[in-house]
Every structure is written in C-alpha cells, then in structure tokens.
Design a protein around this motif. Structure first.
Motif, mmCIF file in Angstrom:
data_model
loop_
_atom_site.group_PDB
_atom_site.id
_atom_site.type_symbol
_atom_site.label_atom_id
_atom_site.label_comp_id
_atom_site.label_asym_id
_atom_site.label_seq_id
_atom_site.Cartn_x
_atom_site.Cartn_y
_atom_site.Cartn_z
ATOM 1 N N LEU A 24 0.833 -1.214 0.000
ATOM 2 C CA LEU A 24 0.000 0.000 0.000
ATOM 3 C C LEU A 24 0.863 1.258 0.000
ATOM 4 O O LEU A 24 0.346 2.370 -0.040
ATOM 5 N N HIS A 25 2.165 1.069 0.045
ATOM 6 C CA HIS A 25 3.088 2.195 -0.059
ATOM 7 C C HIS A 25 2.820 2.902 -1.394
ATOM 8 O O HIS A 25 2.774 2.264 -2.425
ATOM 9 N N GLY A 26 2.638 4.193 -1.341
ATOM 10 C CA GLY A 26 2.309 4.906 -2.588
ATOM 11 C C GLY A 26 0.831 5.218 -2.675
ATOM 12 O O GLY A 26 0.405 5.997 -3.518
ATOM 13 N N THR A 27 0.034 4.621 -1.764
ATOM 14 C CA THR A 27 -1.394 4.941 -1.763
ATOM 15 C C THR A 27 -1.802 5.642 -0.460
ATOM 16 O O THR A 27 -2.898 6.143 -0.344
ATOM 17 N N ALA A 28 -0.888 5.642 0.548
ATOM 18 C CA ALA A 28 -1.226 6.205 1.865
ATOM 19 C C ALA A 28 -1.552 7.688 1.743
ATOM 20 O O ALA A 28 -0.892 8.421 1.017
ATOM 21 N N ARG A 29 -2.572 8.093 2.464
ATOM 22 C CA ARG A 29 -2.988 9.496 2.406
ATOM 23 C C ARG A 29 -2.240 10.344 3.432
ATOM 24 O O ARG A 29 -1.938 11.497 3.183
ATOM 25 N N ALA A 30 -1.972 9.765 4.608
ATOM 26 C CA ALA A 30 -1.311 10.535 5.659
ATOM 27 C C ALA A 30 0.137 10.808 5.268
ATOM 28 O O ALA A 30 0.819 9.950 4.742
ATOM 29 N N GLY A 31 0.605 12.002 5.546
ATOM 30 C CA GLY A 31 1.950 12.370 5.135
ATOM 31 C C GLY A 31 2.983 12.108 6.213
ATOM 32 O O GLY A 31 2.683 11.579 7.283
ATOM 33 N N PHE A 32 4.199 12.506 5.916
ATOM 34 C CA PHE A 32 5.330 12.243 6.805
ATOM 35 C C PHE A 32 5.161 12.951 8.154
ATOM 36 O O PHE A 32 5.417 12.376 9.216
ATOM 37 N N THR A 33 4.689 14.213 8.128
ATOM 38 C CA THR A 33 4.525 14.977 9.372
ATOM 39 C C THR A 33 3.537 14.280 10.295
ATOM 40 O O THR A 33 3.789 14.120 11.491
ATOM 41 N N ALA A 34 2.431 13.843 9.709
ATOM 42 C CA ALA A 34 1.422 13.139 10.497
ATOM 43 C C ALA A 34 2.020 11.883 11.125
ATOM 44 O O ALA A 34 1.762 11.560 12.287
#
Ligand SMILES: Nc1ncnc2c1ncn2[C@@H]1O[C@H](COP(=O)(O)OP(=O)(O)OP(=O)(O)O)[C@@H](O)[C@H]1O
Ligand SMILES: [Mg+2]
Length: 260
Positions: free
Chosen positions: A104-114
């Motif tokens: 699912l890498h590449g589909t995640a909505r949450a970003g690095f900061t989150a």
C-alpha cells in the motif's frame, strides 16, 4: 474491450545486446495476456520497462491512454499498476500482514509529518491499511498466516504472499513474472485458480510464465517473444500452431527451448 495497456516499440540494449527490439503488445481489462519465450527472450525486461523499474532506450507505454514511461516505479501503484517479481522480494523478518501492507506504499494518504507526530489520522490510516491487507489475505486463502514471519513460510505460500502484496492496492493491471516457478502441481493449480479469479474481478493481467500448460489453459492471448522481439501474438490455440512457435519448442515439452 479497449486496451488498458499499450506497449509499442520498446527497445533497450545492454552493451550492444538488444534485450528488447521494438516490442509491441497490449493488455485488456478482464483478460490474461501471456508473455512467453525462452530464457533471455526479454520478458522480465519488458515487465521492468512497463513498471518503471527500467528505462528503455526507445518506445512508448500507455496505461489507460496516459503516457507513463519514465514515471518512477513507486508512482505506478497509485495509478493502478502493480507487479510481482521473478525472484521473491520479501521482508523475511516482517510478518505476513506487514509484508502485504508494504504493497500500500504509494497509496497512503497521511503524510510524513502526520507519521512523525502520531496524529490520530495516521492511526486511522494504519487501521484501514491493516484491514485491507487482511481482506486481501483472506481472498488468497492466507488469512491464517497473517501473524507468521514471512521468511519462515513454505515457498508456495511466499509466492501467494507476493501476489497479495501486488493485489492489496486494488490495481487495474497486474504484471506477474513467473508466478508458478518452483511450485508443485497442487500449488500451481491453486495459483492458476487465483489468477483466473483476478481476471473475473476485471483486472488486466500480464502473465510471464514458462509453464506452457498453465499458459495455454488460462490465457486469452499469448504474445511470443524471441531475442527481444515478438514472433507471434494471438489466442493460445492459434499461437500453438504458429510455425515459428512450433520451431522454438524443443521436443514439444512444457518449456520453451531455443529461438528458431
Ligand atoms: N541489467 C542488465 N544488464 C545487462 N544485461 C541484462 C540486464 N537485464 C537483462 N539483461 C539481458 O537481457 C536479456 C533479456 O533478459 P530478461 O531477464 O529480460 O529475459 P527473460 O525472458 O526474463 O528470461 P528468463 O525466462 O530466464 O527469466 C538477456 O540476454 C539478459 O542477459
Ligand atoms: Mg525473466
């Protein structure tokens, strides 16, 4: 049905040797397109060029009408194009569920900061990803193995796990590089049924395989390659009768021999 994948004129040379020489083929939704040919024919290279793992010297790759050549491999998942590898690329020490979630890498909505701040949105995202991974494992009959260490699984289960990782992001097109290599007859039968089930779901499948009985049984179309070029393309029954294809067999065995 219209073509979901259109590959044309793919060409790449390694040190003067042409691994692909103007390869043209297409794949449609709800169909299995087999890519066959002897060792070194260029099948894996063709998959690598489509999936963004290799940059060809020339050619075009259209996915759903969009030019995707040159996009990085990690961008492909988001577009709906995934693949498996000829040689398993497991995270051996991670468990089965975690290995599937990698897909699912590449589909995640949450970003690095989150992720850094452990936002609740991230925990929701993780839960959603785990649920999707579990659903995929169930579909492939692997749910019982979710908590097992991936590297400790029998080879046949690892091959199905590789399929799970490619399937979890709900792709429209999946490229399978030798999904039954090294499997016994029973495992090959199971994998064949799973591949047909994916076709039923409406996926476009590109199947690279040396197991001719599987190829002839499940494929809608067969593209035959030799020395980087296409020598035949059509329904399995027709391709089997093609003179150049017949000549490429050694003894009519289950595998291809040398090019004619
Ligand atoms: N990175 C590379 N560097 C140099 N040569 C390469 C590279 N990748 C592939 N080749 C060469 O390109 C040709 C096609 O290789 P490829 O792996 O695509 O064949 P294949 O059809 O997948 O074969 P197999 O059935 O054995 O998996 C071979 O001659 C191979 O040695
Ligand atoms: Mg290969």
């Amino acid at each position: 049905m219209s073509e979901l994948l259109q590959v044309s004129g793919l060409t790449i040379a390694y040190g003067g040797v042409k691994a692909l020489d103007g390869l043209t083929f297409s794949a449609r939704a709800g169909e299995i397109t087999a890519l066959i040919g002897p060792n070194g024919a260029g099948k894996t290279t063709a998959i690598n060029c489509v999936s963004g793992h290799t940059r060809p010297d020339a050619g075009q790759v259209l996915f759903n009408g969009r030019d995707i050549l040159g996009l990085p491999a990690r961008a492909m998942t988001g577009l709906g194009l995934t693949r498996t590898f000829q040689h398993l690329r497991m995270f051996g020490r991670m468990n089965v569920l975690e290995n599937v979630m990698v897909g699912l890498h590449g589909t995640a909505r949450a970003g690095f900061t989150a992720a850094m701040l452990r936002f609740p949105s991230l925990r929701r995202e993780e839960r959603r990803m785990a649920e999707k991974a579990m659903d995929t494992l169930s579909f492939l009959g692997l749910a019982d193995l979710a908590g097992r260490t991936a590297g400790a699984l029998p080879y046949g289960d690892q091959k199905r796990l590789a399929l799970a990782r490619a399937l979890v992001s709900e792709p429209r097109l999946m490229l399978l590089d030798e999904p039954v290599a090294g499997l016994n007859t029973a495992e090959t039968g199971t994998m064949g049924r799973l591949i047909l089930a994916l076709r039923e779901k409406g996926l476009a499948l590109v199947l690279v395989e040396h197991d001719m009985s599987l190829v002839m049984r499940v494929s809608d179309r067969v593209v035959v390659m030799c020395s980087g070029a296409k020598i035949a393309d059509g329904p399995p029954q027709e391709v089997q009768r093609h003179p150049e294809v017949v000549a490429a067999y050694l003894g009519g065995g289950k595998e291809f021999g040398l090019c004619a």
